[in-house]
Design a protein around this motif. Sequence first.
Motif, PDB file in Angstrom:
ATOM      1  N   THR A 179       9.605  41.514  -9.351  1.00 13.86           N
ATOM      2  CA  THR A 179       9.560  40.410 -10.308  1.00 13.86           C
ATOM      3  C   THR A 179      10.639  40.577 -11.371  1.00 13.86           C
ATOM      4  N   VAL A 180      10.830  41.813 -11.830  1.00 16.36           N
ATOM      5  CA  VAL A 180      11.909  42.098 -12.783  1.00 16.36           C
ATOM      6  C   VAL A 180      13.261  41.726 -12.180  1.00 16.36           C
ATOM      7  N   ALA A 181      13.477  42.101 -10.920  1.00 14.87           N
ATOM      8  CA  ALA A 181      14.755  41.816 -10.267  1.00 14.87           C
ATOM      9  C   ALA A 181      14.998  40.315 -10.160  1.00 14.87           C
ATOM     10  N   VAL A 182      13.979  39.560  -9.774  1.00 16.05           N
ATOM     11  CA  VAL A 182      14.109  38.112  -9.612  1.00 16.05           C
ATOM     12  C   VAL A 182      14.421  37.426 -10.931  1.00 16.05           C
ATOM     13  N   ASN A 183      13.842  37.940 -12.011  1.00 24.25           N
ATOM     14  CA  ASN A 183      13.949  37.272 -13.306  1.00 24.25           C
ATOM     15  C   ASN A 183      15.057  37.814 -14.200  1.00 24.25           C
ATOM     16  N   ASN A 184      15.795  38.794 -13.727  1.00 24.31           N
ATOM     17  CA  ASN A 184      16.874  39.375 -14.526  1.00 24.31           C
ATOM     18  C   ASN A 184      18.132  39.510 -13.670  1.00 24.31           C
ATOM     19  N   GLU A 185      18.688  38.365 -13.293  1.00 21.51           N
ATOM     20  CA  GLU A 185      19.896  38.393 -12.478  1.00 21.51           C
ATOM     21  C   GLU A 185      21.040  39.069 -13.229  1.00 21.51           C
ATOM     22  N   ALA A 186      21.881  39.740 -12.474  1.00 20.38           N
ATOM     23  CA  ALA A 186      23.021  40.433 -13.071  1.00 20.38           C
ATOM     24  C   ALA A 186      23.891  39.451 -13.838  1.00 20.38           C
ATOM     25  N   HIS A 187      24.339  39.874 -15.027  1.00 21.80           N
ATOM     26  CA  HIS A 187      25.218  39.033 -15.845  1.00 21.80           C
ATOM     27  C   HIS A 187      26.214  39.960 -16.539  1.00 21.80           C
ATOM     28  N   GLY A 188      27.442  39.953 -16.054  1.00 21.82           N
ATOM     29  CA  GLY A 188      28.456  40.823 -16.641  1.00 21.82           C
ATOM     30  C   GLY A 188      27.993  42.274 -16.642  1.00 21.82           C
ATOM     31  N   ASP A 189      28.178  42.921 -17.792  1.00 18.83           N
ATOM     32  CA  ASP A 189      27.763  44.315 -17.895  1.00 18.83           C
ATOM     33  C   ASP A 189      26.444  44.452 -18.657  1.00 18.83           C
TER      34      ASP A 189
END
Length: 296
Positions: free
Chosen positions: A92-102
């Motif tokens: 759930t954390v992975a789905v809701n926290n997409e990578a964004h820059g650094d």
Amino acid sequence: MTTTPVSDRQTQREEALIETVVASFDNTPDARLKEVMQSLTRHLHAFVREVRLTEAEWNTAIAFLTDAGHITDDRRQEFILLSDVLGISMQTVAVNNEAHGDATEATVFGPFFVDDAPLIANGGDIAGSAPGQPCWVEGSVRDTEGNPLPGARIEVWEADEDGFYDVQYSDDRVAGRAHLVADDEGEYCFWGLTPTPYPIPNDGPVGKLLDAVHRSPMRASHLHFMVSSPAKRTLVTHIFVAGDPLLTSDSVFGVKESLVLDFAEQAAGSPTPDGRDLGSRTWSRTTFDIVLAPEA
């Protein structure tokens, strides 16, 4: 998996039931709720059919969930533990926290966060009466463009060296947790405890499940953070101790390589960053620079 072949007639009967249950949600006024419930129904029925779940196993599952409900209270959340050990929390954390820059990576929230932790000044001590080796933590809070985020709220909490959070004690102590605010340059610092490994609460149904499948309840050594700033995505994460042998077997799958930091051991008598006198005690120090992503 070896199962008895299912006849076409039986397959039709099972699939007809699925469609009937799915259709029962057709008039749900909330479109998102309808989507979730119909998808959940299909996946649950698929699981039952794939493993050919027995009635005895179904009864065992109901008893397990009932026990999880009975042991849950305002200090203990067994269902979060269950979600954690199944990897659902991290997914759930992975789905809701997409990578964004650094932007700093997120990880599991855990069951031991408490609202209204005391405020400390930069350089203050979150440990309170909690036992453990002192640890100096410092760093910055910035956005993905490198701009400092003054006033960012930083919540921190951790277990003591005996492996317990303050809420696991019965004396209403507040220790090993606090919040602080980044200064005008987006910098922060505080004294805490060097993180140590500990088991998740394993005296309940989740612990029995882990024992049955020969999995360890141990968590890798870590310190929790929750960091927020206006117009930025709130970050929930941990930092982990480099060299901890549990990094590859954390019971809730929370470790990410980018969150593993050096906690440099300091000899007794070594000068501290703020001049604190620790006498004959050793201490450690680490740096954690935090980058917040913009709000979605």
